[in-house]
Design a protein around this motif. Structure first.
Motif, PDB file in Angstrom:
ATOM      1  N   GLY A  27       0.820  -1.210   0.000  1.00 22.91           N
ATOM      2  CA  GLY A  27       0.000   0.000   0.000  1.00 22.91           C
ATOM      3  C   GLY A  27       0.851   1.255   0.000  1.00 22.91           C
ATOM      4  N   GLU A  28       1.958   1.234   0.749  1.00 25.81           N
ATOM      5  CA  GLU A  28       2.874   2.372   0.758  1.00 25.81           C
ATOM      6  C   GLU A  28       3.482   2.584  -0.625  1.00 25.81           C
ATOM      7  N   ARG A  29       3.832   1.499  -1.303  1.00 20.56           N
ATOM      8  CA  ARG A  29       4.412   1.621  -2.637  1.00 20.56           C
ATOM      9  C   ARG A  29       3.382   2.162  -3.635  1.00 20.56           C
ATOM     10  N   VAL A  30       2.133   1.709  -3.501  1.00 22.72           N
ATOM     11  CA  VAL A  30       1.073   2.228  -4.375  1.00 22.72           C
ATOM     12  C   VAL A  30       0.911   3.726  -4.167  1.00 22.72           C
ATOM     13  N   ALA A  31       0.933   4.166  -2.912  1.00 25.41           N
ATOM     14  CA  ALA A  31       0.710   5.577  -2.597  1.00 25.41           C
ATOM     15  C   ALA A  31       1.909   6.450  -2.955  1.00 25.41           C
ATOM     16  N   LYS A  32       3.110   5.985  -2.630  1.00 23.69           N
ATOM     17  CA  LYS A  32       4.296   6.832  -2.781  1.00 23.69           C
ATOM     18  C   LYS A  32       4.955   6.715  -4.154  1.00 23.69           C
ATOM     19  N   GLU A  33       4.926   5.502  -4.727  1.00 22.44           N
ATOM     20  CA  GLU A  33       5.609   5.285  -6.007  1.00 22.44           C
ATOM     21  C   GLU A  33       4.651   5.313  -7.186  1.00 22.44           C
TER      22      GLU A  33
ATOM     23  N   ALA B 248      -6.274  -4.772   2.168  1.00 22.64           N
ATOM     24  CA  ALA B 248      -5.855  -4.253   0.862  1.00 22.64           C
ATOM     25  C   ALA B 248      -6.639  -3.000   0.495  1.00 22.64           C
ATOM     26  N   ARG B 249      -7.933  -3.026   0.719  1.00 25.15           N
ATOM     27  CA  ARG B 249      -8.749  -1.852   0.401  1.00 25.15           C
ATOM     28  C   ARG B 249      -8.350  -0.665   1.263  1.00 25.15           C
ATOM     29  N   ALA B 250      -8.097  -0.925   2.540  1.00 26.17           N
ATOM     30  CA  ALA B 250      -7.677   0.160   3.436  1.00 26.17           C
ATOM     31  C   ALA B 250      -6.337   0.739   3.013  1.00 26.17           C
ATOM     32  N   ALA B 251      -5.478  -0.112   2.410  1.00 28.13           N
ATOM     33  CA  ALA B 251      -4.155   0.330   1.964  1.00 28.13           C
ATOM     34  C   ALA B 251      -4.181   0.957   0.578  1.00 28.13           C
ATOM     35  N   GLY B 252      -5.350   0.959  -0.078  1.00 25.26           N
ATOM     36  CA  GLY B 252      -5.457   1.568  -1.400  1.00 25.26           C
ATOM     37  C   GLY B 252      -4.992   0.680  -2.535  1.00 25.26           C
TER      38      GLY B 252
END
Length: 229
Positions: free
Chosen positions: A40-46, A63-67
């Motif tokens: 989720g961090e990689r989806v958001a930041k990268e 997974a949904r909470a992590a985007g």
């Protein structure tokens, strides 16, 4: 590092294996949760573009909470990489016991559909022989589970029937089934036992995963070791 730090280290290394455009199988359990968080961090930041097939309702929520975008087998019959934990890993063969989190059926479906199946564990999980420390979870249909348990006992298992929540309620899997934890002791022939369980009436699936892991990441206090068959 404590156990959670070890799990997190292995989970972060596994998450780094995910490339843009991949369909990713998301495992279930505490170690997989760290991996989902990192993805989720990689989806958001990268801006990492992936789609995921979770192995449980709990992992779907994470997974949904992590985007992380969710997909299904209706759109993708092949998974590029699945990352999941395990309850025991046999050192020599990399055979696995999975399912103490009660998600073994979906975990096995996703793993078998995957080009690469990466297992992430801490240093407490490898053993010389499967069955040394944990039972084999067996998912069974609720109807006649007592008869199924008797068949499993005739195969040499000490059966805890059926698994319950801490509240005392009977545990129901995401598929509406029960879990019987079957202690066989050290298992001499994992593939033979898996075949016998496969052929047992009333058994939906079991937690023996022989010859399925393509990589095992083992987090020790100093490093993450990468094992291959």
């Amino acid at each position: 590092m404590n156990v959670d730090d070890c799990k997190r280290a292995a989970a972060h290394l596994a998450a780094s294996l995910v490339k843009p455009g991949m369909v990713v199988g998301l495992g279930t359990g505490s170690t997989a949760a760290f991996m989902i968080e990192r993805l989720g961090e990689r989806v958001a930041k990268e801006g990492l573009k992936i789609q995921a097939i979770p192995t449980s309702e709990e992992s779907t929520k994470l997974a949904r909470a992590a985007g992380i975008p969710i997909t299904t087998f209706a759109d993708h019959s092949v998974v590029d990489i699945t990352i999941d934990g395990a309850d025991e890993v046999e050192r020599k063969t990399l055979h696995l016991i999975k399912g103490l989190g009660a998600a073994l059926l979906r975990e096995k479906i996703v793993a078998q559909a995957s080009r690469r199946f990466v297992v992430i564990v801490d240093v407490t999980k490898p053993v010389d022989q499967l069955g040394q420390r944990v039972p084999v979870p067996v998912e069974v249909v609720p109807f006649g589970y007592e008869a199924t348990a008797a068949r499993l006992e005739a195969m040499g298992a000490k059966v805890i029937r059926p698994r319950r929540h801490l509240t005392g309620e009977l545990l129901t899997t995401d598929n509406g089934n029960r879990i019987l934890d079957c202690a066989f002791g050290p298992i001499d022939d994992v593939q033979a036992l898996a075949a016998r369980l496969d052929g047992t009436v009333g058994v939906v699936e079991h937690g023996l995963f022989p010859n399925m892991a393509t990589d095992v990441l083992v987090a020790t206090e100093r490093e993450v070791e990468q094992w291959a068959p």
